[in-house]
Design a protein around this motif. Structure first.
Motif, PDB file in Angstrom:
ATOM      1  N   ILE A 119       1.443   6.507   1.653  1.00 37.36           N
ATOM      2  CA  ILE A 119       2.423   5.418   1.774  1.00 37.36           C
ATOM      3  C   ILE A 119       3.027   5.122   0.407  1.00 37.36           C
ATOM      4  CG2 ILE A 119       2.747   3.002   2.415  1.00 37.36           C
ATOM      5  CD1 ILE A 119       0.412   3.457   4.420  1.00 37.36           C
ATOM      6  N   ILE A 120       2.198   5.227  -0.632  1.00 38.48           N
ATOM      7  CA  ILE A 120       2.715   5.013  -1.984  1.00 38.48           C
ATOM      8  C   ILE A 120       3.749   6.081  -2.333  1.00 38.48           C
ATOM      9  CG2 ILE A 120       2.082   5.194  -4.422  1.00 38.48           C
ATOM     10  CD1 ILE A 120      -0.420   3.619  -3.763  1.00 38.48           C
ATOM     11  N   VAL A 121       3.449   7.316  -1.956  1.00 34.97           N
ATOM     12  CA  VAL A 121       4.408   8.390  -2.237  1.00 34.97           C
ATOM     13  C   VAL A 121       5.740   8.100  -1.537  1.00 34.97           C
ATOM     14  CG1 VAL A 121       4.904  10.832  -1.867  1.00 34.97           C
ATOM     15  CG2 VAL A 121       2.639  10.123  -2.643  1.00 34.97           C
ATOM     16  N   SER A 233      11.307   8.241  -9.057  1.00 37.34           N
ATOM     17  CA  SER A 233      10.201   8.300  -8.108  1.00 37.34           C
ATOM     18  C   SER A 233       8.905   8.757  -8.759  1.00 37.34           C
ATOM     19  CB  SER A 233      10.553   9.176  -6.911  1.00 37.34           C
ATOM     20  OG  SER A 233      11.013  10.423  -7.338  1.00 37.34           O
ATOM     21  N   SER A 234       8.994   9.685  -9.726  1.00 34.06           N
ATOM     22  CA  SER A 234       7.728  10.137 -10.325  1.00 34.06           C
ATOM     23  C   SER A 234       7.059   8.988 -11.061  1.00 34.06           C
ATOM     24  CB  SER A 234       7.932  11.298 -11.292  1.00 34.06           C
ATOM     25  OG  SER A 234       9.232  11.746 -11.286  1.00 34.06           O
ATOM     26  N   LEU A 235       7.880   8.184 -11.724  1.00 36.92           N
ATOM     27  CA  LEU A 235       7.340   7.029 -12.442  1.00 36.92           C
ATOM     28  C   LEU A 235       6.674   6.063 -11.454  1.00 36.92           C
ATOM     29  CD1 LEU A 235       7.505   5.779 -15.393  1.00 36.92           C
ATOM     30  CD2 LEU A 235       9.258   4.302 -14.434  1.00 36.92           C
ATOM     31  N   ALA A 236       7.384   5.771 -10.372  1.00 38.48           N
ATOM     32  CA  ALA A 236       6.874   4.812  -9.395  1.00 38.48           C
ATOM     33  C   ALA A 236       5.573   5.308  -8.773  1.00 38.48           C
ATOM     34  CB  ALA A 236       7.916   4.567  -8.308  1.00 38.48           C
ATOM     35  N   ILE A 237       5.574   6.581  -8.373  1.00 44.03           N
ATOM     36  CA  ILE A 237       4.394   7.124  -7.712  1.00 44.03           C
ATOM     37  C   ILE A 237       3.251   7.245  -8.714  1.00 44.03           C
ATOM     38  CG2 ILE A 237       3.481   9.145  -6.509  1.00 44.03           C
ATOM     39  CD1 ILE A 237       6.378   9.564  -5.457  1.00 44.03           C
ATOM     40  N   GLY A 238       3.582   7.719  -9.924  1.00 42.10           N
ATOM     41  CA  GLY A 238       2.570   7.897 -10.961  1.00 42.10           C
ATOM     42  C   GLY A 238       1.867   6.598 -11.302  1.00 42.10           C
TER      43      GLY A 238
END
Ligand SMILES: Nc1ncnc2c1ncn2[C@@H]1O[C@H](COP(=O)(O)OP(=O)(O)OP(=O)(O)O)[C@@H](O)[C@H]1O
Ligand SMILES: [Mg+2]
Lengths: 315, 307
Positions: A119-121, A233-238
């Motif tokens: 869900i985070i992804v 998105s990579s920042l948010a997911i990371g």
């Protein structure tokens, strides 16, 4: 609005990644079921449920006697468990000695952590990928306010969270029924403010899954906020995954030394802590945690909507 | 002809720098308006402000009378646009992309969808995934998407970017058709003047964020002085130059090999020829050199590199 959510849903399910996530989740549940089956088949010896309950009570009593610095809540919880056990013995209400469908569903709830990861992804990508695809321009030059566009995306994240949780729940029920059988004479007893009540097991499990989902949605909301604010998105997911994995532990360490740790997000996300009397910081109540969660939620959403509505789209 | 898009003193300041400086112009129904300027002039920025992707620092833009600032949804309802590149969901088919767009606004029927697909000539490939499309096909799908809701104004930022000559011609034809047959106002931007000349009714020249001139393409070509070229015997060049300078409008005489280039009014040409003959100078030819828009453009933008 319905059209917008439909659009988001289509975009989600037209990408193979979404199916991979669902498949991995189901695979984990299957593997967990197989493992449980294998474990129980090894310990073939029949045990008497009464003996088990008595052993458990003895353990609880030892805990009560030994630990002096035990919190009031924990003490209450243990006393409740003892009371429940005594009631079982007195009124002949058995627990299961071998796993059945329901007990499997209960233990499979831990696998929901993976659903949280997925869900985070999704939440981390749902706004940011529109920016990286450039398609955000399409969304924003239609006669729809920016807040509606963002709201439809958040609603989609919540719906997807519900969908994954339901999927995990139903799949656990099915595979539990297949491998362990529907039969089980267990009666779910709950200790509620000095009283022992018989609880519907389905109700209990739905509550358990529901509380877990709340936890996941908080993380998803955070990822969504980062996604909307930083458009990456990579920042948010990371960041979200990093916090998901380290947050609870760091908060736990802090909570041992500092009282203010109770104001941290992760001290409040696990609402099951109040059911077993294991509150992270003494004196926390479910009301306190719900208030903190509501505050964090409002903060994340204000930030997400505020920034998304104000900022120029120059990408 | 009613005004569809009206910019009033639009200014955009980013970090203290004026990127767009008091733009003031309007675009009418059925007109193709060209937005011409070198790289970094501010064409895309202006377009972003018209469609509400960027907020303007000062001024306002009205589309069909609705302010983009205060009544964004009413204003943008009349706009179809491609900003920079046609952005599409590559993992969806062309048709699904259009349906995504159709769901975002009211009143788009399946018939309309099919009609637009046919109009841009994508009927054969519309159910293929967009990632298999060529740039030209994407451009066409982008146009289909932007005219789906029959906007009053269509805005295309560098619509011919990356297209081959056949593709450019086709897009140009669409644009003319939309303006002439559907009475749409079309705003196109480009840094290629030759292209603008062929499809626009009016061209506004933007430089360093300022509009330095708006002119109709026809009028521009015909106004004022013309340039002429005289082929004169080598030894007589200096004397001939003297002759030209004596006439009322003859100015700007330049020598280029065996030719003299000069500007003059048409009515002065017979005077010049008579004078040259009277003085016994050997003239082989005097002809008009039509001054291209390109030259004018360079003149206005100060000899700056354009293409
Ligand atoms: N977000 C931004 N922040 C700072 N400066 C910007 C920003 N966006 C654009 N600019 C500046 O504004 C000016 C105009 O840019 P713009 O993209 O509008 O030019 P353009 O006319 O579209 O050029 P091109 O022909 O290259 O597409 C440039 O100098 C650019 O550096
Ligand atoms: Mg540009």
């Amino acid at each position: 609005m319905v059209g917008l959510i439909q659009n988001e849903w289509i975009k989600l399910f037209k990408r193979p990644g979404t199916y991979v996530m669902a498949a991995v989740l189901l695979l984990f549940i299957t593997a967990f079921a197989a493992f449980t089956k294998y474990e129980t088949s090894k310990q073939a010896h029949e045990t008497n449920w009464k003996q088990e309950v008595q052993a458990e009570t003895a353990l609880y009593q030892k805990q009560l006697a030994e630990s002096a610095g035990i919190t009031k809540e924990k003490k209450e919880f243990i006393e409740g468990q003892i009371a429940v056990n005594e009631c079982r013995l007195a009124e002949n209400k058995p627990v299961d000695t071998a796993p059945n469908m329901w007990s499997f569903v209960e233990s499979a709830n831990d696998i929901l952590q993976f659903a949280g990861l997925f869900i985070i992804v999704i939440a981390g990508g749902i706004v940011a990928s529109e920016f990286s695809w450039g398609t955000v321009k399409l969304l924003l030059i239609r006669p729809i306010s920016r807040s509606k566009v963002l709201l439809s995306k958040y609603a989609t994240v919540v719906l997807f969270g519900l969908f994954l949780t339901m999927l995990a729940f139903l799949f656990s029920v099915v595979i539990g029924a297949l491998l362990f059988g529907i039969e089980g004479e267990s009666v779910h007893l709950a200790y509620n403010g000095g009283q022992i009540v018989e609880q519907n097991i389905l109700f209990y499990l739905l509550k358990l899954y529901g509380l877990n989902m709340l936890d996941l949605l908080m993380m998803a909301t955070m990822a969504f906020m980062i996604s909307a604010v930083f458009r990456n998105s990579s920042l948010a997911i990371g960041i979200s995954l990093f916090l998901l994995f380290t947050g609870p532990n760091v908060t736990y360490l802090l909570s041992m030394r500092y009282d203010w740790a109770k104001y941290l997000l992760f001290a409040n996300t696990d609402l099951t802590q109040f059911q077993t009397g294991d509150a992270m910081v003494e004196g926390m109540t479910i009301g306190f945690s719900l208030t903190m969660l509501a505050l964090y939620f409002a903060f994340f959403q204000l930030l997400a909507f505020g920034v998304f509505q104000k900022r120029d789209v120059a990408a | 002809m009613s005004v569809v898009v009206q910019l009033e003193n639009v200014t955009k300041t980013i970090k203290g720098r004026k990127i767009i400086d008091s733009l003031h112009f309007s675009v009418h129904e059925g007109e193709v308006f060209g937005f011409l300027g070198p790289n970094g002039a501010g064409k895309t920025t202006t377009i972003r402000m018209i469609v509400g992707l960027m907020k303007m620092s000062e001024g306002d833009i009205f589309i069909s009378g609705h302010s983009v600032r205060t009544h964004f949804e009413d204003a943008i309802d009349n706009v179809g646009a491609i900003v920079e590149n046609p952005e599409l969901y590559k993992f969806l088919s062309g048709y699904e992309n259009l349906k995504q767009y159709a769901r975002m606004q009211k009143g788009i029927t399946k018939q309309r969808l099919d009609k637009v697909v046919e109009l841009v000539g994508l009927t054969d490939r519309i159910h293929d995934k967009v990632k298999t499309y060529s740039l030209g096909m994407r451009q066409r799908l982008g146009i289909a998407q932007s005219i789906l809701h029959r906007p009053k104004v269509l805005i295309l930022d560098e619509p011919t970017n990356g297209l081959d000559p056949a593709g450019i011609k086709e897009i140009r034809q669409y644009i003319r058709d939309l303006a002439e047959k559907e009475d749409m106002a079309v705003i196109v931007s480009s840094h290629l003047l030759s292209e603008m000349e062929m499809m626009c009714d009016r061209i506004g020249i933007l430089q360093k964020g300022k509009m330095i001139g708006v002119q109709s393409v026809r009028g521009w070509m015909e106004d004022g002085l013309e340039t002429y070229c005289a082929d004169v015997e080598k030894n007589d060049l200096a004397a001939a130059a003297m002759c030209i300078k004596e006439t009322a409008s003859g100015t700007n005489v330049k020598q280029e090999g065996n030719h003299l280039l000069f500007s003059a009014e048409r009515s002065d040409i017979p005077v010049i020829i008579r004078l040259l003959a009277e003085r016994g100078l050997s003239v082989y030819e005097v002809r008009k050199v039509s001054k291209s828009l390109e030259d004018r453009f360079l003149e206005i933008t100060g000899q700056q590199e354009v293409v």
